[in-house]
Design a protein around this motif. Structure first.
Motif, PDB file in Angstrom:
ATOM      1  N   CYS A  56      33.845  40.078  41.255  1.00  0.00           N
ATOM      2  CA  CYS A  56      33.463  38.703  41.610  1.00  0.00           C
ATOM      3  C   CYS A  56      33.919  38.327  43.014  1.00  0.00           C
ATOM      4  CB  CYS A  56      34.039  37.719  40.598  1.00  0.00           C
ATOM      5  SG  CYS A  56      33.340  37.907  38.962  1.00  0.00           S
ATOM      6  N   GLN A  57      34.733  39.169  43.627  1.00  0.00           N
ATOM      7  CA  GLN A  57      35.215  38.979  44.993  1.00  0.00           C
ATOM      8  C   GLN A  57      35.910  37.633  45.196  1.00  0.00           C
ATOM      9  OE1 GLN A  57      31.952  39.918  47.614  1.00  0.00           O
ATOM     10  NE2 GLN A  57      32.066  42.071  47.111  1.00  0.00           N
ATOM     11  N   LYS A  58      36.722  37.270  44.228  1.00  0.00           N
ATOM     12  CA  LYS A  58      37.534  36.058  44.319  1.00  0.00           C
ATOM     13  C   LYS A  58      38.995  36.479  44.417  1.00  0.00           C
ATOM     14  CE  LYS A  58      34.268  33.002  43.772  1.00  0.00           C
ATOM     15  NZ  LYS A  58      34.122  31.732  44.414  1.00  0.00           N
ATOM     16  N   PRO A  59      39.847  35.642  45.014  1.00  0.00           N
ATOM     17  CA  PRO A  59      41.276  35.987  45.064  1.00  0.00           C
ATOM     18  C   PRO A  59      41.855  36.126  43.658  1.00  0.00           C
ATOM     19  CG  PRO A  59      40.782  34.144  46.503  1.00  0.00           C
ATOM     20  CD  PRO A  59      39.556  34.395  45.685  1.00  0.00           C
ATOM     21  N   ILE A  60      42.827  37.012  43.534  1.00  0.00           N
ATOM     22  CA  ILE A  60      43.496  37.248  42.246  1.00  0.00           C
ATOM     23  C   ILE A  60      45.002  37.134  42.457  1.00  0.00           C
ATOM     24  CG2 ILE A  60      43.913  38.879  40.370  1.00  0.00           C
ATOM     25  CD1 ILE A  60      41.305  40.298  41.215  1.00  0.00           C
ATOM     26  N   ILE A  61      45.658  36.440  41.567  1.00  0.00           N
ATOM     27  CA  ILE A  61      47.116  36.436  41.523  1.00  0.00           C
ATOM     28  C   ILE A  61      47.513  37.220  40.286  1.00  0.00           C
ATOM     29  CG2 ILE A  61      49.198  35.042  41.247  1.00  0.00           C
ATOM     30  CD1 ILE A  61      47.701  32.781  42.707  1.00  0.00           C
ATOM     31  N   PHE A  62      48.258  38.300  40.501  1.00  0.00           N
ATOM     32  CA  PHE A  62      48.767  39.099  39.398  1.00  0.00           C
ATOM     33  C   PHE A  62      50.179  38.620  39.071  1.00  0.00           C
ATOM     34  CE2 PHE A  62      45.640  42.002  41.208  1.00  0.00           C
ATOM     35  CZ  PHE A  62      45.039  42.536  40.088  1.00  0.00           C
ATOM     36  N   LYS A  86      50.715  47.346  47.499  1.00  0.00           N
ATOM     37  CA  LYS A  86      50.371  48.162  48.661  1.00  0.00           C
ATOM     38  C   LYS A  86      49.099  47.675  49.356  1.00  0.00           C
ATOM     39  CE  LYS A  86      52.510  52.308  46.801  1.00  0.00           C
ATOM     40  NZ  LYS A  86      52.270  53.643  46.241  1.00  0.00           N
ATOM     41  N   GLU A  87      48.334  46.824  48.694  1.00  0.00           N
ATOM     42  CA  GLU A  87      47.061  46.356  49.244  1.00  0.00           C
ATOM     43  C   GLU A  87      47.259  45.088  50.067  1.00  0.00           C
ATOM     44  OE1 GLU A  87      44.232  48.070  48.997  1.00  0.00           O
ATOM     45  OE2 GLU A  87      45.338  49.574  47.864  1.00  0.00           O
ATOM     46  N   ALA A  88      46.582  45.016  51.177  1.00  0.00           N
ATOM     47  CA  ALA A  88      46.661  43.833  52.029  1.00  0.00           C
ATOM     48  C   ALA A  88      46.092  42.618  51.310  1.00  0.00           C
ATOM     49  CB  ALA A  88      45.893  44.073  53.324  1.00  0.00           C
ATOM     50  N   GLY A  89      46.773  41.522  51.396  1.00  0.00           N
ATOM     51  CA  GLY A  89      46.282  40.281  50.820  1.00  0.00           C
ATOM     52  C   GLY A  89      46.541  40.121  49.335  1.00  0.00           C
ATOM     53  N   CYS A  90      47.277  41.050  48.712  1.00  0.00           N
ATOM     54  CA  CYS A  90      47.561  40.940  47.280  1.00  0.00           C
ATOM     55  C   CYS A  90      48.856  40.179  47.059  1.00  0.00           C
ATOM     56  CB  CYS A  90      47.692  42.315  46.635  1.00  0.00           C
ATOM     57  SG  CYS A  90      46.126  43.130  46.357  1.00  0.00           S
TER      58      CYS A  90
END
Length: 79
Positions: free
Chosen positions: A45-51, A65-69
């Motif tokens: 869905c290409q929306k931001p995710i907060i884990f 390790k991923e940028a923007g996570c």
């Protein structure tokens, strides 16, 4: 913040696409080797995710390790 009751799985892409941000919470130390099942749908869905997951889980380590996570411990709501 909107909380929805259980919905049919086929509606997941529509619901996750409508969100400004998706939150994937897991109890700490429950899953250490698997990705949460809704991760792929949220990514598509290409929306931001907060884990909100264990930082030492494989998913947590990979996401950090991923940028923007953003990854926070699920038992620290103030994060």
């Amino acid at each position: 913040i909107s909380f929805w009751p259980m919905q049919p799985p086929e509606l997941a892409p529509v619901i996750y696409s409508a969100a400004d941000v998706n939150v994937i919470p897991l109890i700490k130390d429950v899953y250490k080797t698997a990705l949460p099942s809704k991760t792929a749908t949220c990514l598509a869905c290409q929306k931001p995710i907060i884990f909100a997951i264990g930082m030492d889980s494989k998913c947590g380590q990979k996401c950090m390790k991923e940028a923007g996570c953003s990854v926070v411990e699920s038992d620290h709501p103030d994060e």
